[in-house]
Design an enzyme around this catalytic site. Structure first.
Site, PDB file in Angstrom:
ATOM      1  N   ASP A 195       9.426  16.522  10.978  1.00  0.00           N
ATOM      2  CA  ASP A 195       9.060  16.185   9.596  1.00  0.00           C
ATOM      3  C   ASP A 195       7.546  16.159   9.462  1.00  0.00           C
ATOM      4  OD1 ASP A 195       9.450  15.583   6.949  1.00  0.00           O
ATOM      5  OD2 ASP A 195       9.725  13.436   7.266  1.00  0.00           O
TER       6      ASP A 195
ATOM      7  N   SER B 221      11.831   1.742   2.592  1.00  0.00           N
ATOM      8  CA  SER B 221      10.826   0.926   3.262  1.00  0.00           C
ATOM      9  C   SER B 221       9.620   0.752   2.366  1.00  0.00           C
ATOM     10  CB  SER B 221      10.406   1.560   4.597  1.00  0.00           C
ATOM     11  OG  SER B 221       9.784   2.813   4.376  1.00  0.00           O
TER      12      SER B 221
ATOM     13  N   ILE C  75       0.814  -1.220   0.000  1.00  0.00           N
ATOM     14  CA  ILE C  75       0.000   0.000   0.000  1.00  0.00           C
ATOM     15  C   ILE C  75       0.846   1.269   0.000  1.00  0.00           C
ATOM     16  CG2 ILE C  75      -1.976  -1.077   1.112  1.00  0.00           C
ATOM     17  CD1 ILE C  75      -1.040  -0.002   3.763  1.00  0.00           C
TER      18      ILE C  75
END
Length: 1867
Positions: free
Chosen positions: A1721, A1468, A1462
């Site tokens: 972030d 990653s 997804i």
């Protein structure tokens, strides 16, 4: 030629940061990391190895390095031969290169060729270019030329219309209907021009060649039509790299690809075919065969392969031989081929002796039946223009110096007829796109106007394409004669004969003379000038490349090449510039790089049209002649690698068009590096300052430094004996009024004038005979000493143009002398001396560092003094002067032994000095020799690169290269700088500090105008480097807003702080900000400057500021109430210094520490009083009237008392203190509120905000360990206590500053028990919700800095392991943040063993890499080599094993069920999955790509076991640019130096001395125990690890000096049988380890976060590395808003408010935990959305991705994200920042949710740098006028440029609720 040791040195040098430049480069669409090109290596060797005289020798040495395995090929498959060519190589760091004698002929081979002429580097490169946009391009010039010639060719074009139409109609049925666009070769000029870029075969696109080099494309990127593959002629010229469907390769790649293509084994397999009527057999290949080979070779699509193949054909690598036709199909072929172009087979079928005239005659005889045809020749920098020739070929060529005419080939109709009558000729046809274009009667297409010549030698090419079919064949062109004939037949204007092994140019080249404009003969074997005579016949030649040959001269016939504009002669054997070059008046580009030139001829000024001159890597050139100033059109000058050019002449500033300079920064001394590092504009500005007028300085500073009692003042007296002394009272403004007898005692700096006679200067140089020196004849014979070179050198004086000045002829030599101003520091305090001497250091000073030869070197402080000097003046000469040699009695009085020991001491620590000499100030022994050394060093500065072979000199290659200065005796300084300095010295007598506005007004008196701001900045920076003033050009703070005119005044300011030690500063070294005005009186330091001076002192790392909290008031309460609770027993009481009691709620943040970085608005212009009337006055000291006994009692009360060694008693005492804490907080609650009404900060009178209220001065802390530290630490020494530790090994002594920052952070983040100058013992403050038994407050943490081993040691002890592990993780988090934010590099990290009580005190140190490896193998234990016990990895490294995280969070791979993917990140992938029957998101990390980040491998350490007691550990220390901490100072000596001013400290010092004596005794006992344990340890190692020790001994023999790498690996008993090559850890990159650490950090952070608006972590997994999180079905906020926008929907107002409220709620939770957490972030992609399980229309938002989050204890300074869209301005500036940066990011999310767009997309910025600049200038996204007023106001507040004006998330939540309520009420 080179022995083993020399190769080792060369290996270290070439691989150093100043060595050969390596970078990532692209070749054929593949990126290779950290590579260099073969010729770059040869250039570097030739320029940096003095023994290498020719390039042939450099190539041989390169082959030696290749054979030794130091360098290797990038890819496999080629012969292991080192080539001076465009071949990719890399350093073979993955192998053990220590044994260089073993030739590694089996190294990985096959070089990959460089894709572009990459910039070669000798050392540090100064590539300076002026950025300018050119409005007039080659395209514009060509269009103008075409328009001017359209009318002239109108008739000719009309005559050809019928033929064109016929061609078009016939071609409609042609097989050539490919939609692929013609190949495009795009190049760009390199920003850093070097010999390679000029001398290479072509100038190619640096953007393709290197990922690290910016380029400027020639084409306009906006004109490319990306929707179609067929273009008009004009459109073809505008195709750019940005189109993904268009493949572009540079010429060098194509040439090397062609060599691989023609490789018999791995290249293209040729087919045997017959052609012609005679059936001649040829070797050819089909188009589809070629495309298949390219697809497999390059892994690209067929469309891209067609592009590449077509580009190869246009380079004349092969030609098309056409389709083989049968006789029965002749008629059809004739019809289909009507109007076709004769193939290039003609070049192989006609004899080589055929002349162009014969072909022309044959063409004329068949002109009636021939149809003219056009071949499109596309120049890479200009649009296409087709020139149609008539049947008689009578069109004239239009020639110019800057344009080339692209012509077409008219083929003979007889040949066409022959081909149609069954002769077997293979006839190609034109592509349909060309014939369609030719059918248009466009005059511009058929103009014969010239084209603009390319700036590189890439040939013109047409739009022919290679056919991807099996019946079209092609044949290679390999022989130069065939290529020449092919170019002649097709009348091409570009001839490429590179890499053809040509030693004689074929005579048939004369056939190309009428139209050839570009010729490339590089990489051949031309050596004689007569071999080039045929080139002179090419009278239309405009570009000639003769690089990489063996030429030493040019024929005089070259003068006929009147149109020549570009001449490349690099990489040859020229010793002088050929005279014929100066006759080429139209020459615009000249490259003579990498030759053997020794000078630049004065005739260079005759080349008036020259725009680019490359003279790089001619290491014998020593000056730039002033005639170069006549080249008014010069734009680029390259003298890179010219090792004898040490100054840039001032006349370069007069060149009006100069925009690029390339030079070696480490060699150029004028302008200084501080100027050259700032870029082209600053360099030209400084040269203009020199051009306006120069002077020589009247004196040179001689600074005498050294520790106390080393004979500094005695040395000064000895040097100045019998000379007049000139005193200078530096602090007349501050010192007390004293009598004349006190002046010599209290004057802080005594300046004495010393004149030394120089050798007489004669007309031809300087006489350097020692007989001419003014040396005393009565001294003892000098012993063998270590000194700088005294060899005979002859520097010349230079004028402003860089030429030698003519000395008037005199019968006798001129007598000269040099005036030295000796600075003798006599500070009233040792602390003041150690910390403030750096204010006076100058880069233009000579330094003498004294050392008592009778004392131990380890306590000499030499490291501190050398590092301190290197920080301010890295290139200044430094002499170590060993004093008191007359009292040296050891070794029979032979001082050679201790001098050699000093030499070894300096070498081991990489301390670079000029020399070491021993003197006696009493007997004056060697004083005259020292004077001689000073004179010789000053004389030798202009020749500092000469090697010195004197065995008695401390001088090696590394030092001679790094310690090099300009010739101060003759250096020219801008006159205006000296005038400014003089005026400032006069002004300093009135006021020592001024604002910048006032400073500018003072500068006007020195002729600095308002428009000369940049000149004033340069002058001010120069004076600051000289130590005349103090000023910081720091745009990130307000330090730039004031200038200190008198550095001594600033030193006295600090001295005033030290004098207040017992009046306003407590024993903890803490000063209240409110008390500062009592120390710095208004008549001494105006209050407006207090904060600014504190900032400046913190910049020097002399003191630190502490962030506001309630600790201070509670500390005062505790001290006041200590008497009330005096009846407490010792077991149940803790004194004020031991414990800082705090009353905080569990939800409030911990008190924090911040460096002095908060911006304070500039104060208005200050009116300073006349400082000469203000003097220091002693502050009122309450202790002055106390008796000595009372002072001792008070001192004892302030010292921490020993407590019981039982952890149980300690915990009981902490419980008892809880009631005291409550009572004390209630007793003075009102006083706290009154004294700290503004807990978050203080407000100045002018409204400025201050975020701190305390200052800590580390130098006021005790130096030695407290005597009761052992008893305190033993509280946690029981058998049932756990210990977790981490040791950081640093490279240099500047790491002391790292500890100070760590200590300051923990002082108020935690609860200190006791601390001193090098250590702190603390515990975590207990909250009321915690159970003291299980909480972290029951643990103790000891952080120490070992000044001997340079280790930062961290140890956490406690009864409960889980509590220890959690506290240890917090401590590591803060240390890691400090190391990263301040960029402090530690060489190695160790994990101490804790298998037993004995091992906890003297632990074995496991390298962290070993533990990483062991854990990675799935092992849970390792073995301690001391006790031979198994040690659990979870117990000693909980951060690695994540044992501090709850065990129920650990998940096995079998428990996870993966479903669809997804999401994809950089490293990653996120999958949807099932865990425990629940849908989850699995974030799996992919570390296989980490090799793209860092390919550094790990090497083994030499030592197996490292103990903290091993003080003899060999560590290679390097110099650092960070601030330094002084060595430990004996307080007894302090007392002597303070004299009468600090009489009240006498008794305190007695107590310190007693404590130190006791500490020394304890240390001696510990050392004895350590020695015993070391002996046992050594015996165990000899028995159990004998084999490994033998391997280490062999490694030590192969290495001269031990080195510390970034992440080293040491073997242990578990891997003692593994060889170094088999060590699996060597395959793990540091980038991967860093990523794994970030994974662990994210797991640890998320495990402690529990909030409804924070993504919940359900577990984590090690195999594979993965984090299991709750599943958010909607996805990211970014994608959700994007989909809404695409669907044309709007976000419901209530849903919008719900989303942003959820985000604010989650962030408020992060900012309010203890300690607060900054996300760093925060952006819409990191906000995840999920629908409610029962109500799909209800959406909840949660914050995710905490990989970059950090606990906010003090501000951050590192920029961690590259995308500036959501980053705050302070982050973009690199300033320190805090949680306010998250508020800014949230403001962008608020805007994004309302407008459904990414911020700043409306402005269409193409470069991130441009966006950053606009954000810093105040640009923000436009807010829709219909936006809710309160919502719009909130957005504006959140993204305010001032962080202090941004609201907190608590305030944001309140505002959002008000907006929500107002919306409901409005309904």
């Amino acid at each position: 030629m080179f022995d083993y040791n020399q190769l080792n040195k060369l290996k270290d040098k070439i691989q150093s940061s100043d060595g050969l430049q390596i970078k990532d480069r692209t070749y054929l669409y593949k990126t290779y990391r950290s590579v260099f090109v073969g010729y770059e290596c040869v250039d570097w060797i030739f320029g940096n190895c003095p023994d290498i005289k020719t390039r042939e020798d450099a190539i041989k040495l390169g082959q030696t390095l290749f054979d030794a395995g130091i360098i290797c090929n990038v890819t496999s498959g080629a012969d292991p031969i080192f080539k001076d060519d465009y071949i990719f190589y890399q350093f073979d760091n993955n192998k053990n290169n220590n044994n260089i004698n073993n030739n590694n002929n089996n190294a990985t081979s096959t070089a990959t060729t460089a894709t572009a002429p990459i910039t070669p580097v000798s050392t540090k490169i100064g590539s300076i270019g002026k950025s300018s946009s050119k409005s007039s391009t080659a395209v514009d010039k060509m269009n103008n030329n075409n328009n001017n010639n359209n009318n002239n060719n109108n008739n000719n074009n009309n005559n050809n219309n019928n033929n064109s139409n016929n061609s078009n109609s016939n071609n409609n049925s042609s097989r050539r209907t490919s939609s692929v666009p013609p190949p495009v070769l795009v190049t760009a000029s390199l920003s850093s021009s070097t010999s390679s870029s000029s001398s290479s075969t072509t100038s190619t696109s640096s953007s393709l060649a290197s990922t690290n080099t910016n380029s400027n494309s020639t084409y306009n990127s906006n004109s490319f039509n990306k929707k179609h593959h067929r273009y008009s002629i004009n459109e073809l010229s505008k195709v750019v790299l940005e189109d993904l469907n268009t493949v572009t390769l540079v010429k060098d790649e194509l040439i090397q690809l062609s060599q691989e293509l023609m490789n018999g084994d791995k290249g293209l397999k040729l087919q045997k075919k017959k052609k012609g009527a005679a059936g001649t057999t040829i070797s050819c290949f089909s188009g589809s065969q070629l495309i298949d080979w390219l697809v497999k070779k390059l892994e690209v699509t067929r469309k891209e392969s067609i592009q590449i193949a077509s580009a190869l054909m246009h380079l004349n690598i092969f030609i098309e031989v056409g389709t083989i036709f049968n006789s029965s199909n002749n008629n059809n072929n004739n019809n289909n081929g009507g109007g076709g172009v004769m193939s290039s087979t003609l070049s192989t079928t006609i004899p080589s002796s055929i002349s162009l005239q014969q072909l022309s005659n044959q063409s004329q005889s068949n002109s009636n039946s021939s149809s003219s045809s056009s071949i499109l020749n596309l120049s890479f920098t200009a649009p296409i223009s087709i020139s149609s020739t008539t049947a008689t070929m009578s069109s004239s060529l239009s020639l110019s110096t800057t344009a080339a005419t692209t012509t077409t080939t008219t083929t003979s109709s007889s040949l066409l007829n022959n081909s149609s009558s069954g002769s077997g000729f293979l006839v190609p046809t034109l592509p349909a796109s060309v014939l369609n274009s030719s059918s248009n009667s466009n005059n511009q297409l058929y103009s014969s106007s010239p084209l603009s010549l390319s700036t590189s030698s890439i040939p013109a090419f047409d739009n022919r394409i290679v056919e991807d079919c099996g019946n079209v064949f092609y044949e290679f062109l390999t022989k130069p004669e065939a290529i020449i004939n092919h170019v002649a037949m097709r009348r091409l204007d570009d001839l490429c004969l590179t890499h053809k092994c040509i030693s004689i140019i074929p005579t048939t080249i004369i056939n190309t003379s009428k139209f050839l404009r570009i010729i490339d003969l590089s990489f051949n074997q031309l050596s004689e000038s007569n071999q080039l005579e045929s080139i002179a016949t090419l009278y239309n030649l405009e570009s000639c490349n003769l690089s990489h040959n063996q030429l030493s001269t040019l024929p005089s016939s070259f003068s006929r090449l009147e149109l020549l504009t570009k001449l490349i002669l690099s990489h040859n054997c020229f010793q002088v510039i050929p005279n014929v070059v100066f006759q080429l008046s139209n020459l615009e580009e000249l490259s003579l790089a990498a030759n053997q030139l020794s000078s630049i001829s004065e005739s260079i000024g005759s080349l008036k049209s020259l725009e680019k001159l490359d003279l790089s890597f001619n290491k014998q050139i020593n000056k730039i002649p002033k005639e170069l100033g006549l080249l008014v059109r010069l734009k680029s000058l390259n003298v890179l690698g010219s090792n004898k050019i040490n100054e840039l002449p001032s006349f370069l500033s007069t060149l009006p068009l100069l925009e690029q300079l390339d030079f070696s920064r480490d060699i150029i001394k004028s302008p200084p590096k501080e100027i050259t590092s700032k870029g082209f504009t600053h360099i030209i500005g400084y040269l203009k300052d020199l051009f306006e007028g120069t002077e020589t300085l009247s004196h040179i500073k001689l600074m005498v430094l050294g520790s106390e009692k080393t004979g500094r003042s005695s040395l000064v007296k000895a040097l100045t004996k019998s000379q007049t002394k000139s005193l200078s009272r530096q602090s007349a403004n501050f010192l007390k009024k004293v009598t004349s007898s006190e002046v010599s005692l209290n004057d802080p700096i005594e300046i004495i004038q010393l004149k030394l006679d120089l050798p007489p200067e004669q007309q031809n140089g300087i006489m350097t005979s020692s007989s001419n020196l003014n040396l005393s004849t009565g001294t003892l014979p000098p012993p063998t000493q270590l000194s700088s070179s005294t060899s005979e050198l002859k520097p010349q004086r230079k004028d402003s143009f860089g030429s030698s000045m003519t000395t008037p002829e005199k019968k006798r030599p001129t007598k000269r002398n040099v005036k030295l101003m000796i600075y003798d520091f006599r500070m009233p305090s040792i602390d003041v001396y150690y910390h403030t001497h750096q204010f006076f250091l100058s880069e233009r000073a000579f330094y003498l560092v004294t050392y008592d030869i009778n004392k131990d070197l380890s306590h000499s402080g030499l490291e501190f003094w050398v590092e301190s000097i290197k920080k301010k003046a890295p290139n200044a000469p430094i002499y170590i002067v060993a004093t008191h040699i007359d009292t040296f009695n050891q070794y029979g009085g032979d001082i050679l032994v201790p001098l050699n020991e000093i030499d070894q001491y300096l070498t081991q620590r990489s301390l670079e000095v000029t020399g070491v000499i021993g003197v006696s100030s009493t007997t004056l022994r060697n004083i005259d020799l020292l004077k001689n050394e000073i004179i010789q060093t000053l004389l030798n500065q202009s020749n500092n690169n000469n090697n010195n072979n004197n065995n008695n000199n401390y001088n090696n290659n590394k030092q001679s290269n790094s310690i090099s200065t300009t010739n101060w005796l003759n250096e020219r300084i801008p006159s205006i700088y000296i005038t400014l300095e003089t005026n400032l010295q006069e002004e300093a007598k009135k006021r020592p500090i001024v604002t910048w506005d006032e400073y500018q007004n003072i500068a006007k008196l020195s002729n600095f105008t308002t428009s000369s701001y940049e000149k004033l900045v340069r002058a001010t920076n120069t004076l600051n480097r000289w130590g005349s003033i103090i000023w910081f050009e720091d745009s990130k703070s307000s330090l730039k807003d004031f200038v200190i005119l008198d550095p001594q005044w600033f030193s006295d300011c600090f001295y005033k702080l030290l004098l207040a030690k017992h009046s306003f500063i407590n024993s903890d070294g803490i000063l209240l900000l409110s008390n500062l005005k009592n120390i710095w009186k208004p008549n001494i330091v105006p209050e407006q400057f207090h904060i600014k001076l504190l900032k400046l002192l913190e910049r020097y790392q002399i003191l630190y500021t502490l962030k506001n909290n309630s600790n201070l008031q509670q500390l005062q309460q505790q001290q006041q109430q200590q008497k009330s609770f005096g009846n407490l027993s010792k077991e149940n009481s803790l004194n004020s210094m031991s414990y800082s009691i705090e009353s905080r709620s569990s939800s409030s943040p911990l008190p924090t520490v911040v460096t002095l970085s908060a911006e304070i608005s500039s104060s208005p212009s200050l009116s300073l009083s006349n400082s000469s009337q203000s003097v220091f006055t002693n502050p009122n000291n309450n202790n002055n009237n106390k008796s000595e006994q009372q002072q001792q009692q008070q001192q004892q009360q302030q010292q921490p008392q020993p407590i019981s060694t039982s952890p149980k008693l300690l915990r009981n005492s902490l419980k008892n203190l809880k009631s005291i804490e409550n009572n004390s907080s209630s007793l003075s609650n009102n006083s706290i509120l009154n004294s700290n009404s503004n807990s978050s900060g203080n407000l100045l009178q002018n409204g400025s905000y201050i975020s701190f209220n305390r200052i800590i001065i580390p130098c006021l802390l005790p130096n030695g360990k407290p005597s009761h530290l052992a008893s305190l630490w033993d509280t946690w020494s029981g058998e049932d206590e756990h210990q977790i530790g981490r040791y950081y090994q640093f490279r240099n002594i500047s790491a002391k500053n790292c500890f100070e920052r760590v200590m300051v952070r923990f002082l108020y983040m935690m609860e200190p028990i006791v601390y001193w100058s090098t250590g702190i013992l603390f515990r975590k403050t207990q909250t009321y919700r915690e159970n003291i038994k299980d909480s972290m407050s029951s643990c103790g943490t000891l952080v120490e800095f070992d000044t001997v081993t340079q280790q930062l040691q961290i140890r956490v002890r406690g009864h409960e392991f889980d509590a220890c592990a959690k506290l240890f993780q917090i401590v590591l988090e803060n240390v890691d943040t400090i190391l990263k934010d301040y960029q402090i590099n530690q060489s190695q990290t160790y994990i101490p063993c804790s298998c037993s009580c004995e091992c906890r005190d003297l632990p074995h140190l496991f390298p962290i890499d070993l533990i990483e490896e062991t854990f990675g193998k799935g092992e849970s234990h390792t073995k301690c080599p001391i006790t031979m016990k198994l040690v659990s990895l979870c117990k000693i490294s909980p951060d690695i094993t994540l044992s501090s995280v709850s065990s129920n969070k650990k998940v096995s791979k079998e428990d996870l069920i993966y479903q669809e993917e997804i999401g994809v990140g950089g490293f990653s992938r996120v999958y949807k999955g099932i865990y425990k029957n629940n849908t989850v998101a699995i974030k799996q990390f992919n570390f296989e790509r980490m090799d793209l980040i860092d390919s550094t491998s790990f090497n083994n350490l030499n030592s197996l076991t490292i103990s903290p007691s091993n003080s003899s550990l060999s560590i290679s220390l390097s110099s650092s640019t960070s601030s330094l901490s002084p060595p430990i100072v004996n307080n007894n000596n302090n007392n002597n130096n303070l004299n009468n001013n600090l009489n009240n400290l006498n008794n305190n010092n007695k107590l310190y001395i007693q404590q130190q004596q006791q500490t020394q005794q304890n240390q001696q006992q510990q050392q004895q125990q350590q020695q015993q344990q070391q002996q046992q340890q050594q015996q165990q190692q000899q028995q159990q690890q004998q084999q490994q020790q033998q391997q280490q001994q062999q490694q030590q023999q192969n290495q001269q000096q031990p080195k510390i790498l970034q992440r080293n690996l040491s073997t242990s008993s578990l891997s003692s049988n593994s060889s170094q090559g088999e060590d699996s850890m060597n395959q793990i990159s540091s980038g991967k380890l860093n990523a794994i650490n970030e994974f662990r950090r994210e797991v640890w952070l998320m495990s402690g976060l529990s909030h409804s608006n924070i993504v919940l972590m359900k577990g984590f997994c090690f195999e594979p590395y993965a984090i299991v999180m709750e599943y958010m079905d909607i996805g990211s906020l970014s994608s959700f808003l994007k989909k809404k926008k695409e669907d044309g929907q709007v976000l419901d107002w209530q849903m919008l408010l719900k989303i942003v409220t959820d985000i604010a709620s989650g962030m408020a939770f992060l900012h309010n935990i203890t300690p607060p957490l900054v996300h760093r972030d925060l952006k819409s992609p990191n906000i995840l959305l999920a629908s409610h399980p029962t109500n799909p229309n209800e959406i909840s938002a949660k914050v995710s991705d905490f990989g970059l989050s950090r606990s906010i204890v003090q501000n951050f300074s590192s920029k961690v994200v590259d995308n500036p869209t959501w980053q705050s301005p302070e982050v973009l500036k690199g300033m320190e920042y805090n949680e306010k940066s998250d508020i800014y990011s949230f403001g962008m999310i608020l805007w994004e949710c309302y407008h459904l767009e990414l911020p700043f997309d409306e402005f269409d910025f193409k470069f991130m740098s441009t966006l950053e600049d606009n954000i810093l200038s105040g640009l923000r996204p436009s807010i829709n006028q219909n936006c809710n007023r309160m919502y719009s106001s909130l957005i504006t507040k959140c993204w305010n440029a001032d962080p202090n004006l941004r609201p907190s998330f608590n305030s944001i939540l309140k505002t959002l609720n008000e907006i929500k309520d107002s919306t409901i009420n409005s309904k």
